[in-house]
Design an enzyme around this catalytic site. Structure first.
Site, PDB file in Angstrom:
ATOM      1  N   CYS A  51      20.461  40.067  50.910  1.00  0.00           N
ATOM      2  CA  CYS A  51      20.144  41.538  50.751  1.00  0.00           C
ATOM      3  C   CYS A  51      19.480  41.617  49.385  1.00  0.00           C
ATOM      4  O   CYS A  51      18.886  42.556  48.840  1.00  0.00           O
ATOM      5  CB  CYS A  51      21.862  42.083  50.105  1.00  0.00           C
ATOM      6  SG  CYS A  51      22.625  41.186  48.886  1.00  0.00           S
ATOM      7  N   HIS A 295      27.193  43.107  46.555  1.00  0.00           N
ATOM      8  CA  HIS A 295      26.523  43.382  47.590  1.00  0.00           C
ATOM      9  C   HIS A 295      25.271  44.469  47.016  1.00  0.00           C
ATOM     10  O   HIS A 295      25.756  44.993  46.011  1.00  0.00           O
ATOM     11  CB  HIS A 295      27.235  44.034  48.798  1.00  0.00           C
ATOM     12  CG  HIS A 295      26.235  44.338  50.129  1.00  0.00           C
ATOM     13  ND1 HIS A 295      25.474  43.235  50.752  1.00  0.00           N
ATOM     14  CD2 HIS A 295      26.062  45.241  50.901  1.00  0.00           C
ATOM     15  CE1 HIS A 295      24.800  43.932  51.828  1.00  0.00           C
ATOM     16  NE2 HIS A 295      25.246  45.129  51.838  1.00  0.00           N
TER      17      HIS A 295
END
Length: 440
Positions: A51, A295
């Protein structure tokens, strides 16, 4: 492994001893740029780690899609439009990283003697072939584990292009490489080679820091900043700071897209106004990468008021809050004169004392933000409830999220940062990140 591969590996994964990097982080980073079948403008992430590259690419894809292209239904695009968007975005990020005045770019590409598919077939004949149906639907979900860390790096070489026009053509011709196995790593290595390994080392604060954490596979803040701003700074505040004789490097140039972090709402850090967009030169689009503990997601909206230049009252709010670092909503009365001077307001001692009496009628020794703005900017302070529609792409293989953010007293972007960050701590908003962590 070639010399250039060894230098890139040391910067990304750290100095290798034995059998290369930990197999789990390398395997999780071994995927391509794949658009979701259910949300056609969203890139998918199959496992935790990448990510740090996928989210910045996603943010720039949205910039090019929403504001640089004519497409009424931005959520429904063709495969050809996906190809064009992805390749133009990768080219843009490579151009941003380039420090050469001659516009020389270096790409990491498969060796001409073998392409990725041949490498997979020849790597270990005893491994079973993936089913055709799985390969067809998720071409990058299968990271070709049989290639391995050392084998992968022996199969890539550096390809040099000497102009922006040639770069765009070559990036477009390599679309299958970006989309298929190892596409994310090939692009990351291309950014590093184009920027220059030594240039990146000089910008990173800690010479022992790697761009990918070698045990758990998280991308570093330096990597995120490199893709967002073209500079691999280790921190997210404005400019450089001195601390006990050490120079701590931050953000120096306005970013095209923004960055926010849950850590700021918890008071662990302060994000630069240049990457948030609260400066005289806001980012091009209302799109932000948003970091939770584990994240990165992308929040975006089509509301351009969020990136409009500051009004005088918004500037006053920002200046006032620099004297209120804990965001209590008030400052000591002794600081009123400093705030008024910073805003070029009349700051004669007699007038300041008069304002103290008016803004603090009970003699508590404090000045509240609200009465201060009403007193000096009465025509610009409104209190109308606003609703801002925010879309969230979290890149997990099974979810994309769209949220309605109810921001109280929203009349532009004066209260967005405070309202938005504080809302992240609420259970309803945190659940989106909980879902993301479960899918990693």
């Amino acid at each position: 492994m070639s010399e250039f591969s060894r230098e890139v590996v040391e910067l990304v994964w750290g100095r290798q001893t034995g059998a290369g990097a930990a197999p789990s982080p390398f395997r999780r980073w071994s995927q391509g740029f794949v658009f979701s079948e259910t949300e056609r403008t969203a890139l998918e992430q199959f496992e935790g780690g990448p990510c740090a590259v996928i989210a910045p690419v996603q943010a720039f894809v949205l910039k090019n899609l929403l504001f640089n292209a004519e497409n009424a239904n931005w959520r429904e695009i063709s495969e050809e439009e996906q190809k064009s968007l992805l390749c133009s975005t990768l080219s843009e990020l490579l151009e941003s990283a380039c420090q050469s005045q001659a516009h020389t770019f270096s790409l990491a590409a498969w060796s001409r003697r073998k392409n990725a598919d041949v490498a997979v077939e020849n790597a270990d004949p005893s491994q079973p072939e993936p089913s055709r149906s799985t390969e067809q639907h998720t071409p990058a979900a299968l990271p070709a584990e049989e290639i391995g860390f050392d084998r992968f790096h022996s199969l890539i070489h550096k390809q040099t292009v000497s102009s922006v026009c040639e770069l765009r053509e070559v990036v477009l011709s390599l679309y299958d490489s970006w989309r298929n196995k190892f596409g994310v790593l090939l692009f990351l290595y291309s950014v590093i080679l184009t920027k220059g390994i030594e240039n990146i080392r000089n910008e990173i604060e800690d010479p022992s820091e790697t761009l990918i954490e070698p045990v758990f596979g998280h991308g570093s803040q330096s990597l995120i900043n490199l893709l967002l701003s073209g500079r691999a700074a280790s921190n997210v505040w404005d400019g450089d700071r001195e601390c006990s004789g050490m120079r701590l490097k931050g953000i120096h140039e306005q970013a095209s897209v923004g960055f926010l972090t849950l850590m700021e709402s918890l008071r662990y850090c302060k994000v630069s106004n240049m990457v948030w967009g609260r400066s005289s030169n806001p980012p091009n689009i209302p799109s932000w990468i948003l970091g939770s503990e584990t994240h990165l997601s992308v929040f975006f909206t089509k509301e351009l008021a969020l990136v409009a230049p500051e009004s005088p009252s918004e500037q006053a709010r920002r200046v006032f809050q620099t004297y209120d670092p804990e965001d209590k909503g008030f400052i000591p009365g002794t600081l009123l004169e400093d705030v008024m001077k910073a805003l070029d307001l009349v700051s004669e001692p007699e007038y300041v004392n008069l304002m103290k009496s008016k803004l603090d009628p009970e003699g508590l020794g404090i000045v509240l933000l609200g009465p201060f703005l009403v007193e000096f900017f009465p025509d610009q302070v409104k209190c109308a409830m606003g609703v801002l529609i925010l879309h969230c792409y979290d890149h997990t293989h099974t979810h994309t999220h769209t949220h309605n953010a109810h921001l109280p007293n929203w009349t532009g972007h004066s209260s967005v940062r405070t309202s938005f960050l504080s809302s992240l701590a609420r259970p309803g908003w945190r659940s989106a990140f909980d879902d993301s962590r479960r899918c990693l």
